[in-house]
Design an enzyme around this catalytic site. Sequence first.
Site, PDB file in Angstrom:
ATOM      1  CB  VAL A  92      -0.963  -0.003   1.213  1.00 42.99           C
ATOM      2  CG1 VAL A  92      -1.784   1.276   1.246  1.00 42.99           C
ATOM      3  CG2 VAL A  92      -1.877  -1.228   1.176  1.00 42.99           C
ATOM      4  CB  CYS A  93       3.937   2.119   1.936  1.00 46.06           C
ATOM      5  SG  CYS A  93       3.317   1.883   3.614  1.00 46.06           S
ATOM      6  CB  THR A  94       4.828   0.389  -3.082  1.00 41.83           C
ATOM      7  OG1 THR A  94       5.700  -0.260  -2.155  1.00 41.83           O
ATOM      8  CG2 THR A  94       5.526   0.526  -4.422  1.00 41.83           C
TER       9      THR A  94
END
Length: 211
Positions: A44-46
């Site tokens: 998700v962070c990516t």
Amino acid sequence: MALQLGDIAPDFEADSTVGKINFHQWLGNSWGVLFSHPKDFTPVCTTELGATAKLKGEFEKRGVKVVGLSVDSVDDHLAWKRDIEQTSGAKVEFPMIADPDLKVANLYGMIHPNASDRFTVRSVFVIDPKKKVRLTLNYPASAGRNFDEILRVIDSLQLTDQFKVATPVNWKQGQDVIIVPSVTNEEAKKLFPAGWKEVKPYLRVTPQPRS
Ligand code: BEZ
């Protein structure tokens, strides 16, 4: 106590992908967005950091400097940056702060111990040129944020700092706005020459003023 709207954003010095950052000095007279993510090399962070990289021009148009943060090291940030660039197709030009000792995370209340005592949640702080906190958001690790919404709120903040208006539900740049209730109709005639529609005496809608 958690940082609240109107508080001065705490100053700090930290390592980042562009070297040491003195936060207030780095912000200068710009608006700022400081946002945390739980962990490097996570899915998700990516997607979030890729989306933020793609919005570079939108943040610049609004005079906003963006900076990310997690508890990972500068070396991890630099290695992960390559993945973000590969997957999003955009260059990550904003700095990413390394906060392994949680110094900044604790200063900003980004650690929510009942969610995780090791990783930051997805916090966002919008900071104005006077270093005041103007928006705070906290999202769980499992939900990626909507960075278009962050831009939308910045548009609202910058507009309402300039004119005696507020923005209604789901407002977007260019749409009608609301005359603030403290403005009398007499005053409104001078301030809003385009006129307004009185839906209720306390709900007066006018075209978005332009500077
Ligand atoms: C993610 O970015 O996908 C993620 C990070 C930490 C916990 C859960 C998901």
